[in-house]
Design a protein around this motif. Structure first.
Motif: not given
Ligand SMILES: Cc1cc2nc3c(=O)[nH]c(=O)nc-3n(C[C@H](O)[C@H](O)[C@H](O)COP(=O)(O)OP(=O)(O)OC[C@H]3O[C@@H](n4cnc5c(N)ncnc54)[C@H](O)[C@@H]3O)c2cc1C
Length: 389
Positions: A336, A291, A332, A275, A308, A168, A279
């Motif tokens: 999310k 995430a 996503q 967060y 997820d 990430r 994503w």
């Protein structure tokens, strides 16, 4: 189409392992890279446990892993009790109120990770252990990962590398973050009175204390979230005067399980909310703690991650690239939104309970009493906890 895809999953925690297994079962070629090794299961209960809800259990059953877990290491809980020590706020849930056998199960992370690891290997996932990803790059077609002694090419890379996700960061995906300035102290606790399969949580002005029932009727897993200063004081106390630590724990739990003895080391974890704002980025997909991460007060972090996984592995059943792109955008969007809803709920809970303001305390007490006495509201709250709403 999925059979022709090569997916590289980075991180063999609960979420990366279940994702790798689910994708393999759907026909993808899957390589899993983990910096550590196959989890060891010790004879004594592990320090890290997860309270898994029905939705997570259903996914693990579909993956064929739940059935492999040793019953003597599973702690199904049939009741939940939440109260506040210095007010009359108190609420209790029972499985029979919603017509189920239990409300979920306490599972040791190491036991579940080992079962998932073995199932993934048997299903044909290539696991590269003891190897850290050193570099990464991607374009519209796929991604390349540099390991210590080899390069991996994947059509997609799934970052399941936890709260401090390196992938990430490399992708420079913006993160919304705040530090709770709290630590979660975890330990195995032996109790004088049997826990009777009830997951208990006391709200204290300094943070919540959870006692989660393990398979042994006199053993619980403690998750004591407290402000940094108090956490350091308690850790010090446990080292130098363990009886004093036990005394503090007993007072904090309102003596609900009688005398308590610490039956393991006490470990601690920093607590933070974060967060990622994106994503799915070209061929990189975030999942689990990479995430989102939330306060453990409701025991929902791993449950969110499993939810997820359920959506993500279905996305890869798409039969053409355009359909897969749409399914990943839907992943996503949906996941999310679910994570943000949970984060907001936890924040409201934490702030609501974190105050010792008398009026708010009174409102809390009244709210809890009403919820406790209103069967439809209580049934709804129970379903939320089970992951069914
Ligand atoms: C005190 C506490 C109590 C909790 N209790 C609950 C609960 O009751 N119920 C619940 O649902 N959730 C709970 N949670 C949350 C839950 O533990 C996490 O949400 C969950 O474990 C996250 O799993 P993960 O697989 O996403 O990440 P992780 O478990 O962090 O796994 C990440 C993996 O990636 C590997 N890795 C990282 N970087 C690299 C790299 N560069 N190369 C290769 N490998 C890499 C790591 O070694 C690790 O194995 C709790 C959390 C805490 C802190």
């Amino acid at each position: 189409m999925s059979a022709s895809k090569h997916i590289v999953v980075v991180g063999a925690g609960l979420i990366g392992l279940s994702c790798a297994l689910g994708l393999r079962q759907r026909g993808c070629r899957v390589t899993l890279v983990e910096q550590g090794s196959r989890p060891e299961v010790t004879a004594e209960p592990g320090l890290r446990v997860s309270a898994l809800n029905h939705a997570s259990r259903t996914l693990l059953q579909e993956l064929g892993v739940w059935q492999q877990l040793p019953l003597q290491r599973l702690g199904p809980y049939t009741g939940m009790q939440v109260w506040e020590n210095n007010s009359f706020a108190d609420i209790a849930f029972h499985a029979e109120q919603i017509g189920t056998d239990d409300l979920g199960a306490i599972v040791e992370n190491q036991v579940l990770e080992q079962a998932l690891w073995d199932a993934a290997e048997q299903a044909g996932v290539t696991i590269i252990a003891n190897t850290k990803v050193q570099q990464w790059q991607q374009d519209h077609q796929g991604a390349t990962l540099q390991l210590a002694d080899q390069q991996l090419q994947g059509d997609y890379v799934i970052a399941a590398d936890g709260v401090r996700s390196q992938l990430r960061s490399w992708a420079e995906l913006p993160v919304t973050f705040w530090d709770y300035e709290q630590r979660g102290l975890v330990a195995v606790i032996a109790s004088e009175l049997p826990h009777q399969g009830v997951a208990r949580q006391a709200f204290l002005p300094t943070g919540p204390l959870a006692l989660l029932p393990l398979a042994d009727p006199h053993l619980c897993s403690m998750v004591w979230s407290c402000d940094e200063d108090l956490a350091q004081e308690l850790l010090q106390l446990q080292q130098t005067q363990p009886e004093q630590f036990q005394r503090r724990l007993q007072v904090a739990s309102n003596g609900i399980l009688g005398n308590l003895t610490v039956d393991s080391a006490v470990a601690s974890f920093p607590l933070q909310m974060q967060y990622a704002q994106q994503w799915v980025h070209e061929r990189l997909i975030l999942v689990g703690d990479a995430a989102h991460s939330i306060h453990p007060l409701a025991g929902q972090g791993a449950n969110l991650g499993f939810a997820d996984v359920a959506v993500l592995i279905e996305a890869f059943t798409a039969t053409e690239q355009r359909q897969l792109n749409r399914a990943l955008q839907a992943y996503q969007r949906e996941r999310k939104a679910a994570a943000l809803t949970m984060i907001a709920a936890m924040e409201a809970f934490k702030r609501g309970f974190g105050t010792s303001q008398p009026l708010l305390q009174l409102l809390r007490g009244v709210g809890f009493t009403l919820a406790n006495k209103t069967p439809p509201l209580k049934r709804w709250l129970t379903k939320v906890a089970l992951g069914e709403v």
